[in-house]
Design a protein around this motif. Structure first.
Motif: not given
Length: 223
Positions: A83-85, A100
């Protein structure tokens, strides 16, 4: 797939190794959003490092059999989701509140030797997650919504049906899978489903079994 300001299309768009956050019962899926309250010092450091680099962390469950490493840390399930912040807020009392957004699932190839207090793994991404699922149109949407409605009614819960009706199949299946209050084994089965159609079928089956079990327990309590 676009997540936040980043576009992920090819293997080279993803790092070969990422920090991982073991959390039982947590399910992140591609495109889904997960809020997290970060307070342990090692995970605060993990977020700092991720923000200075790819902004990616891997959500993964501890091994379902409860196995532990020699140092007492849990073994990990083989499959997780990167997941990307996409948002971060400081609370003023030493915590981070982050959000996320799921990018793609991955298989753990190797856990790296610890040079930092948090865990890091070399990963093999599921690159098909970066593309539109070709079987999304084959999802049995009426059956999925029927099971979801029955679960809500059985538990005196409500939903924003207008938003549900507007959601595309992919968003709907993954959102319902993430919010479903099932245990770690069921969450892992939903994560590892090979495609959206299978994930929807798995979610329907789990929901129907849960409702049947609740009916049996209710009936037994009346006897």
């Amino acid at each position: 797939m676009r997540v936040g300001n980043a576009l992920y299309r090819l293997a080279k768009d993803l790092p070969s190794a990422i920090p991982v956050f073991p959390l039982a019962g947590a399910l992140l899926l591609p495109g889904g959003r997960m809020p997290l309250n970060i307070f342990e010092p090692r995970y605060l450091q993990m977020i700092d490092q991720a923000m200075a680099g790819s902004r990616l962390i891997g959500m993964v469950q501890p091994s379902l059999d409860g196995a532990l490493r020699d140092d007492g840390e849990p073994e990990l399930c083989n499959v997780g989701c990167a997941g990307r912040i996409i948002s971060l807020a400081e609370t003023g009392d030493g915590r981070y509140l982050i959000s996320l957004q799921g990018v793609c699932r991955f298989r753990i190839v190797q856990e790296l030797a610890a040079k930092v207090p948090f865990r890091q793994c070399k990963i093999r991404p599921f690159l098909a997650d970066l593309e539109e699922d070709p079987v999304a149109a084959e999802v049995d949407r009426p059956a999925l919504l029927k099971a979801f409605r029955a679960y809500l009614q059985a538990n005196d819960l409500e939903a924003d049906w207008e938003s549900v009706s507007r959601a595309e199949n992919g968003i709907l299946v993954n959102a319902l899978s993430m919010m479903a209050p099932y245990g770690p084994a069921e969450k892992q089965a939903l994560l590892e489903a090979p495609d959206l159609k299978t994930r929807a079928e798995t979610l329907i089956a789990i929901t129907e079994m849960t409702l049947a079990r609740e009916d049996d327990e209710f009936g037994s309590s009346l006897q």
